[in-house]
Design an enzyme around this catalytic site. Structure first.
Site, PDB file in Angstrom:
ATOM      1  N   ARG A 148       0.608  -1.276  -0.049  1.00  0.00           N
ATOM      2  CA  ARG A 148      -0.061   0.010   0.291  1.00  0.00           C
ATOM      3  C   ARG A 148       0.941   1.203   0.071  1.00  0.00           C
ATOM      4  NH1 ARG A 148      -2.872  -3.189   4.152  1.00  0.00           N
ATOM      5  NH2 ARG A 148      -5.576  -3.780   3.495  1.00  0.00           N
ATOM      6  N   ILE A 149       1.484   0.958   0.682  1.00  0.00           N
ATOM      7  CA  ILE A 149       2.408   2.566   1.207  1.00  0.00           C
ATOM      8  C   ILE A 149       3.218   2.454   0.022  1.00  0.00           C
ATOM      9  CG2 ILE A 149       4.740   3.863   2.676  1.00  0.00           C
ATOM     10  CD1 ILE A 149       2.957   2.212   5.010  1.00  0.00           C
ATOM     11  N   CYS A 227      10.984   4.448   6.486  1.00  0.00           N
ATOM     12  CA  CYS A 227       9.999   4.664   7.017  1.00  0.00           C
ATOM     13  C   CYS A 227       9.625   3.433   7.362  1.00  0.00           C
ATOM     14  CB  CYS A 227       9.359   5.750   6.498  1.00  0.00           C
ATOM     15  SG  CYS A 227       9.441   7.780   6.586  1.00  0.00           S
ATOM     16  N   ARG A 229      10.651  -0.382   9.337  1.00  0.00           N
ATOM     17  CA  ARG A 229      10.083  -0.566  10.701  1.00  0.00           C
ATOM     18  C   ARG A 229      12.235  -0.917  10.954  1.00  0.00           C
ATOM     19  NH1 ARG A 229       6.380  -0.105  10.828  1.00  0.00           N
ATOM     20  NH2 ARG A 229       4.577  -1.842  11.687  1.00  0.00           N
ATOM     21  N   ASP A 253      12.999   7.449   9.774  1.00  0.00           N
ATOM     22  CA  ASP A 253      11.793   7.658  10.743  1.00  0.00           C
ATOM     23  C   ASP A 253      11.646   6.436  12.037  1.00  0.00           C
ATOM     24  OD1 ASP A 253       9.637   9.238  11.556  1.00  0.00           O
ATOM     25  OD2 ASP A 253       8.500   7.817  11.462  1.00  0.00           O
ATOM     26  N   GLU A 258      14.168   2.458  20.085  1.00  0.00           N
ATOM     27  CA  GLU A 258      13.506   3.484  20.312  1.00  0.00           C
ATOM     28  C   GLU A 258      13.770   3.568  21.183  1.00  0.00           C
ATOM     29  OE1 GLU A 258      10.638   3.437  17.616  1.00  0.00           O
ATOM     30  OE2 GLU A 258      11.962   3.684  15.890  1.00  0.00           O
ATOM     31  N   HIS A 277      10.002   8.965  14.704  1.00  0.00           N
ATOM     32  CA  HIS A 277       8.211   7.464  13.925  1.00  0.00           C
ATOM     33  C   HIS A 277       7.701   7.753  14.241  1.00  0.00           C
ATOM     34  CE1 HIS A 277       7.659   2.980  14.882  1.00  0.00           C
ATOM     35  NE2 HIS A 277       6.675   3.339  13.753  1.00  0.00           N
ATOM     36  N   ILE A 278       7.562   8.982  13.506  1.00  0.00           N
ATOM     37  CA  ILE A 278       6.256  10.057  12.772  1.00  0.00           C
ATOM     38  C   ILE A 278       5.718   9.731  11.873  1.00  0.00           C
ATOM     39  CG2 ILE A 278       7.074  11.832  14.557  1.00  0.00           C
ATOM     40  CD1 ILE A 278       7.907  13.561  12.852  1.00  0.00           C
ATOM     41  N   ALA A 280       3.716   7.891  10.319  1.00  0.00           N
ATOM     42  CA  ALA A 280       2.014   7.880  10.738  1.00  0.00           C
ATOM     43  C   ALA A 280       1.057   8.705  11.263  1.00  0.00           C
ATOM     44  CB  ALA A 280       1.839   6.194  10.959  1.00  0.00           C
TER      45      ALA A 280
END
Length: 524
Positions: A148-149, A227, A229, A253, A258, A277-278, A280
Site C-alpha cells: 500500500r505505502i 519509514c 521498520r 523515521d 527506539e 517515528h512520526i 503515520a
C-alpha cells in the site's frame, strides 16, 4: 447494535456510528469495568490503550466485532476472538498516504538539504554554497516493497518527474507495468536507483538486509530513506557509508532501538535526516482510522462483509478445536515453500489427506497456508482472512484437493509451490508438534522451526562433508540433519536446523561448491 467506544477516536467516526447503532463512549473504562460490562455490547472500538485479553473476550457473549482504529493488534487476543466467533478488524489503509507523504518529505529534505539549511540559518549563518542540492526530476526511485505505502510513494514520485523501479517478489509484472514501475531484483535496484525507499516488514529475512554489502553496491552519492521498520538497515553500516561519503545521504523515521541512544553516532552527521517515528502521525490519518473502523461496523450491521478482517469470523467452536492444531503447521508449510522455492511463486496447490479430507470446510487451513506463503515478503502483515485476496492480487493461483490415503498418519497436508523455474513441495503432519515429513517427495522428518537450511546436491561421497565443513568455517553449528535421495548416486536433498542464521554471503559460497546445485536459508 450496541457499540462501546473504549478509546479516544476522531469524532467523525463516532458520529457515523451513531446513525446506525446505540453508541456508548467511555474512554477511561478500566479492565475490571470492561470485564463486568463487555457482555452488554455487540461491538467495541479500541486503539492501543484498551487490552482485550482472553479473559475479557471469554465474557463477551454478545460481541460480534472488535474494531481497532489503527494497524497493530498486539492488544487484542486474536485466537481468543476467533474461537469465540468474534470478528476483528483494523484500518491499515488509514496511514498509507500519511507515511507515503512523510517519505516524500524526507526525500526532498535530503535532496535539497532542507534540515541542515534550516539549522544553519537559525544559527545566524548564511551558507548558500554549502547547501547545493539535486533535483528529483529525471532521477530514479528504487522502491523495496510495493505494498500500500510503496505504491503510494511511486504515485507521488511520478509528479516530480522521477522514474521508478521496484523489488517485490510477489508483485505481478502486469501490475507493475500498470503502475509505471520497472520490476527487477534487489541488486539491480541498489545499483541503479538515485533514491531508495524501504517499505517491507522487519522479519528474520529482512533484518539488516541493507548492510555493508548493499551500501557498496549502491550508486555513489545515492540516498536512502526508511519509514518502515527499524533494523532493516544496519545502522553501523549506514554510519560508515555516510561518514565515508559512499552515499549522499539518508533519512530515518525508525530505528534499531527506539528512541535511539543519546550518544548515537548518527547524531554527529549532517548528511542524515532523523524524525521520531512520526510517519503515520497526522490528524487526517487518525480521522481516517476512525471513519474506516466505523464503516467496518456499519457494513456488519447492514449484513455486508467488512474489508479488513484479521481473523475468520463465526467458525464453529468444535470445528475450530479440531483444526486449530494444524494451523501452525499450515503457516509453516506455506512459509517453508515460499522461502525454499527458486523464483517467484505462481501457483500453490494444497492437498489434504486422511481425517482432514473428511472435513467439509478447510478454508481456514488453506488461508493459513497462503498467509505463510506471502507474509515473508510483504510490508503489511497478511492474515487468514485476506490471504487469498492478497495472493490473487499478486497473481498466485490457489487450488485445493483431498485424498483418502494419508500413508499411515491420521492426516497429512501437502503444499506444492510452482514458480517459473521449478516445483517445490513440502508435506507435513501434526504429531504433538508440527513436522515436515517430506521435501520434494524425499523423506526427511524435521521440525519447521528456527534457522533452517536446504541443500540440493549430487549423492556422491564427500558432498555432505563439504557442506558441513563450509558451515563450520563460518562458525555455524548444525543442530539437526536430515537427508533424502531418490536413488544411490542420484539427486539428494539435505534439510538442516542450525544454531544461527546462514548469512547471504555464506549461501553464495555453498552454492559455489562442487556437486551442490542449490542452497537456501529459511527462517521460521
Amino acid at each position: 447494535m450496541k457499540v462501546l467506544i473504549a478509546d479516544a477516536i476522531n469524532e467523525k467516526g463516532i458520529e457515523n456510528l451513531k446513525e446506525v447503532a446505540d453508541v456508548v463512549v467511555d474512554t477511561s473504562i478500566t479492565p475490571e469495568e470492561l470485564a463486568n460490562t463487555i457482555h452488554e455490547y455487540n461491538g467495541i472500538v479500541v486503539r492501543s490503550r484498551t487490552k482485550l485479553t482472553a479473559d475479557i473476550i471469554e465474557k463477551a457473549d454478545n460481541l460480534q466485532i472488535i474494531a481497532r482504529a489503527g494497524v497493530g493488534v498486539d492488544n487484542i487476543d486474536l485466537n481468543a476472538a476467533t474461537e469465540k466467533g468474534i470478528m476483528v478488524v483494523n484500518s491499515p489503509e488509514s496511514t498509507s498516504v500519511t507515511v507515503a507523504e512523510h517519505t516524500m518529505g524526507l526525500i526532498l529534505s535530503m535532496a535539497r538539504k532542507i534540515s541542515i539549511a534550516d539549522k544553519s540559518v537559525k544559527e545566524g549563518k548564511w551558507e548558500k554554497k554549502k547547501f547545493m542540492g539535486v533535483e528529483l526530476r529525471n532521477k530514479t526511485l528504487g522502491v523495496i516493497g510495493m505494498g500500500r505505502i510503496g505504491s503510494q510513494v511511486v504515485n507521488r514520485c511520478k509528479a516530480f518527474g522521477m522514474d521508478a523501479m521496484a523489488y517485490d517478489p510477489y508483485l505481478p509484472e502486469e501490475v507493475a507495468k500498470q503502475m509505471g514501475v520497472n520490476l527487477t531484483d534487489l541488486e539491480t535496484v541498489l545499483k541503479n536507483a538515485d533514491f531508495i525507499t524501504i517499505h517491507v516488514p522487519l522479519t528474520p529475512e529482512t533484518k539488516h538486509s541493507i548492510s555493508k554489502e548493499q551500501f557498496e553496491i549502491m550508486k555513489d552519492g545515492a540516498f536512502i530513506v526508511n519509514c518502515a521498520r527499524g533494523g532493516i538497515i544496519d545502522e553501523e553500516a549506514l554510519y560508515d557509508a555516510l561518514v565515508n561519503n559512499k552515499i549522499g545521504g539518508a533519512a530515518l523515521d525508525v530505528y534499531e532501538e527506539e528512541p535511539p541512544a543519546e550518544d548515537s553516532k548518527l547524531f554527529e552527521l549532517d548528511n542524515i535526516v532523523l524524525t521520531p517515528h512520526i510517519a503515520a502521525s497526522t490528524k487526517e490519518a487518525q480521522r481516517d482510522a476512525a471513519i474506516i473502523v466505523a464503516d467496518e461496523i456499519i457494513d456488519l450491521i447492514k449484513g455486508n462483509t467488512p474489508k479488513n478482517v484479521l481473523n475468520l469470523p463465526r467458525i464453529d467452536k468444535n470445528t475450530y478445536n479440531e483444526l486449530a492444531p494444524y494451523m501452525e503447521l499450515c503457516e509453516k508449510l506455506g512459509s517453508f515453500v515460499s522461502q525454499g522455492i527458486n523464483g517467484k511463486v505462481k501457483e500453490i496447490e494444497i492437498i489434504y489427506s486422511g481425517e482432514l479430507s473428511e472435513i467439509d470446510n478447510l478454508e481456514i487451513l488453506s488461508r493459513t497456508v497462503i498467509q505463510g506463503v506471502v507474509n515473508p515478503f510483504l510490508s503489511s502483515p497478511v492474515n487468514a482472512v485476506n490471504a487469498a485476496l492478497v495472493a490473487k492480487d499478486r497473481g498466485i493461483t490457489i487450488t485445493e484437493g483431498k485424498k483418502n490415503n494419508s500413508k499411515g498418519y491420521e492426516s497429512l497436508i501437502k503444499v506444492i509451490a510452482k514458480s517459473e523455474n521449478e516445483t517445490f513441495t513440502a508435506e507435513g503432519t501434526q504429531l504433538h508438534e508440527s513436522r515436515i515429513l517430506k521435501v520434494n517427495d524425499y523423506w526427511v522428518d524435521v521440525i519447521p522451526k528456527g534457522h533452517m537450511f536446504i541443500a540440493k546436491y549430487e549423492d556422491i561421497p564427500g558432498s555432505i562433508g563439504k557442506i558441513g565443513t563450509k558451515l563450520g568455517e563460518h562458525d555455524i553449528n548444525i543442530g539437526i540433519m536430515q537427508v533424502g535421495r531418490d536413488e544411490q548416486g542420484g539427486k539428494a536433498i539435505m534439510v538442516l536446523t542450525l544454531d544461527k542464521e546462514v548469512p547471504k554471503e555464506v549461501i553464495s559460497e555453498l552454492q559455489a561448491l562442487e556437486n551442490i546445485y542449490e542452497a537456501t536459508g529459511i527462517e521460521l
